[in-house]
Motif scaffolding. Structure first.
Motif, short mmCIF file in Angstrom:
data_model
loop_
_atom_site.label_atom_id
_atom_site.label_comp_id
_atom_site.label_asym_id
_atom_site.label_seq_id
_atom_site.Cartn_x
_atom_site.Cartn_y
_atom_site.Cartn_z
N ASN A 7 0.81 -1.22 0.00
CA ASN A 7 0.00 0.00 0.00
C ASN A 7 0.85 1.27 0.00
N ARG A 8 2.15 1.13 -0.29
CA ARG A 8 3.03 2.29 -0.37
C ARG A 8 2.81 3.03 -1.68
N PRO A 9 2.81 4.37 -1.66
CA PRO A 9 2.65 5.12 -2.91
C PRO A 9 3.90 5.00 -3.78
N TYR A 10 3.68 5.06 -5.09
CA TYR A 10 4.81 5.07 -6.01
C TYR A 10 4.50 6.01 -7.18
N GLN A 11 5.57 6.37 -7.88
CA GLN A 11 5.46 7.20 -9.08
C GLN A 11 6.49 6.66 -10.07
N ALA A 12 6.08 6.47 -11.33
CA ALA A 12 6.98 5.96 -12.36
C ALA A 12 6.87 6.83 -13.61
N ALA A 13 8.01 7.31 -14.08
CA ALA A 13 8.04 8.12 -15.30
C ALA A 13 7.77 7.23 -16.52
N PHE A 14 7.12 7.81 -17.55
CA PHE A 14 6.90 7.07 -18.79
C PHE A 14 7.07 7.98 -20.00
#
Length: 58
Positions: A24-31
């Motif tokens: 349930n940890r937030p993440y962010q991934a560039a695309f």
């Protein structure tokens, strides 16, 4: 999101954001999406995503 267009090609840059299912940890991934358009339809899509989520804080 910045976009550039040249003839039948579109480049889209952005970020996916969400939460990991297991922690349930937030993440962010560039695309980056590289689309080729033919007759107003997507004829080809190349997707490039930063999958090293351990080093990209949300």
């Amino acid at each position: 999101m910045p976009k550039t267009r040249a003839d039948d090609r579109v480049i889209v840059l952005g970020y996916y954001r969400g939460r990991a299912r297991t922690t349930n940890r937030p993440y962010q991934a560039a695309f980056a999406h590289d689309l080729t358009i033919t007759d107003d339809l997507i004829a080809r899509l190349t997707q490039i995503t930063d999958t090293d989520l351990g080093t990209t804080p949300a």
